[in-house]
Scaffold this motif. Structure first.
Motif, PDB file in Angstrom:
ATOM      1  N   GLU A  18      23.121  24.218  17.725  1.00  0.00           N
ATOM      2  CA  GLU A  18      21.945  23.792  16.993  1.00  0.00           C
ATOM      3  C   GLU A  18      22.176  23.837  15.491  1.00  0.00           C
ATOM      4  O   GLU A  18      21.251  23.737  14.704  1.00  0.00           O
ATOM      5  CB  GLU A  18      20.740  24.641  17.413  1.00  0.00           C
ATOM      6  N   LYS A  23      20.981  15.111   9.250  1.00  0.00           N
ATOM      7  CA  LYS A  23      19.597  15.233   8.786  1.00  0.00           C
ATOM      8  C   LYS A  23      18.643  14.466   9.684  1.00  0.00           C
ATOM      9  O   LYS A  23      17.562  14.963  10.041  1.00  0.00           O
ATOM     10  CB  LYS A  23      19.481  14.729   7.343  1.00  0.00           C
ATOM     11  N   ASP A  26      18.223  16.349  12.956  1.00  0.00           N
ATOM     12  CA  ASP A  26      17.450  17.565  12.740  1.00  0.00           C
ATOM     13  C   ASP A  26      15.962  17.241  12.593  1.00  0.00           C
ATOM     14  O   ASP A  26      15.096  17.932  13.148  1.00  0.00           O
ATOM     15  CB  ASP A  26      17.965  18.293  11.497  1.00  0.00           C
TER      16      ASP A  26
END
Length: 337
Positions: A18, A23, A26
């Motif tokens: 994780e 970006k 995420d």
């Protein structure tokens, strides 16, 4: 013909899984439903199926960047349903003119996952964009993603897709054993009952299992020249017949001379569970899929019906009822013993 082997691997460490995400991935994860994972802290519900974070990032890259060619062959499975076997026999069939079945065959020194790489693990993992110029034709690659999540170029092109399905009982038991080997100590042990409950709720990597099955099953019925649906149990029962069926579909049918010369049986023997399991590369090698995983963990029993040694009658009844409901009207069924 050159042998294509890739060494990029996805770590099996839950915390790392994780971290180091792009970006956009995420940000996407923050919007997705999530549940406790069995190999990583969380699984996320992405495009109708459950996945680990780094798998989602790789799948996003596959969908954006992979351009299928008409000659491509895509091998699809849900985890622990005979993937290693399917890769081995497909590789041996397609490459039999360049690599005759003999003592120096690539499968005797390389794990099938090295010879037929996963799109979402080896090829597009960790922000990699592969160079396909080194791949021989036909390009032979594999995936665990549902049919609905395959890149649009795969669906539009003339490439062939082979799907291998295994009965849900043995698939679950195999997944549970395998995850137990990969699960980080920080997550603690994985109780059978907990894993089974998640499986029955569909919360398993690339699950729900029934949706994964039906996606490829329905495509195989609608597009017989595009998708071939194989059953693990039928392959175990008559490997030679299924090998010939597979070769025909792939566009590499066995000639009468090859059949009379015993080539089908030779490939079947070369790719058998016991032959592969006993090879040095599979007994002592590492990293065929994940960097820190043992190749031997890919080979347990390979039997039909071993689930009966693990599932209670109540558990078996629960899964039977679920599968009967989910597969109702599809004409899809399995031998479980």
């Amino acid at each position: 013909m050159a042998i294509t082997k890739l060494n990029q691997s996805q770590s099996s460490n839950g915390a790392q899984n994780e971290q180091q995400l792009s970006k956009d991935c995420d940000e996407l994860l923050s919007t997705l439903p999530k549940e406790r994972g069995q190999r990583t802290p969380n699984l996320y519900f992405y495009q109708g199926f459950w996945c680990q974070p780094k798998e989602i990032q790789a799948i996003m890259s596959v969908q954006r960047n992979f351009i299928a060619q008409d000659s491509d062959i895509i091998l699809a499975t849900i985890p622990k349903s005979g993937t290693t076997w399917l890769k081995a026999i497909s590789y041996a069939i397609v490459n039999r003119y360049n690599f005759p079945v003999q003592n120096d065959h690539p499968l005797l020194s390389s794990n099938p996952h090295e010879l037929v790489p996963f799109l979402e693990y080896k090829l597009y993992a960790d922000n990699n964009i592969p160079d396909f110029s080194t791949f021989p034709s036909p390009r032979l690659v594999a995936t665990h993603v549902p049919f609905s999540a395959l890149p649009e170029s795969v669906k539009r092109s003339g490439c062939r897709v082979v799907y291998l399905a295994r009965n849900p009982f043995d698939t679950f038991v195999s997944i549970w054993h395998y995850l137990g080997k990969l699960r980080p100590e920080s997550l603690g042990p994985l109780p059978l009952e907990e894993a089974f409950d998640a499986y029955c709720r569909g919360v398993i990597g690339y699950g729900p299992y029934w949706d994964h099955l039906l996606g490829y099953w329905n495509e195989s019925l609608e597009k017989t020249g595009k998708v071939l649906f194989l059953r693990y149990e039928e392959m175990k029962q008559d490997a030679n017949a299924q090998l010939k069926r597979l070769a025909e579909f792939l566009g590499f049918p066995f000639s009468i001379e090859e059949e009379k010369g015993g080539l089908v049986e030779n490939i079947s023997n070369l790719c058998s569970f016991q032959t592969l399991k006993d090879l040095v590369v599979n007994k002592h090698g590492k990293g065929a899929i994940f960097a820190d995983s043992e190749n031997k963990d890919l080979f347990r029993k390979g039997k039909v019906g071993d689930w009966i040694n693990y599932l209670t009658p109540v558990m078996a009844e629960r899964l039977t009822n679920i599968m009967n409901e989910k597969l109702s009207g599809s004409n899809l069924s399995f031998s479980v013993l």
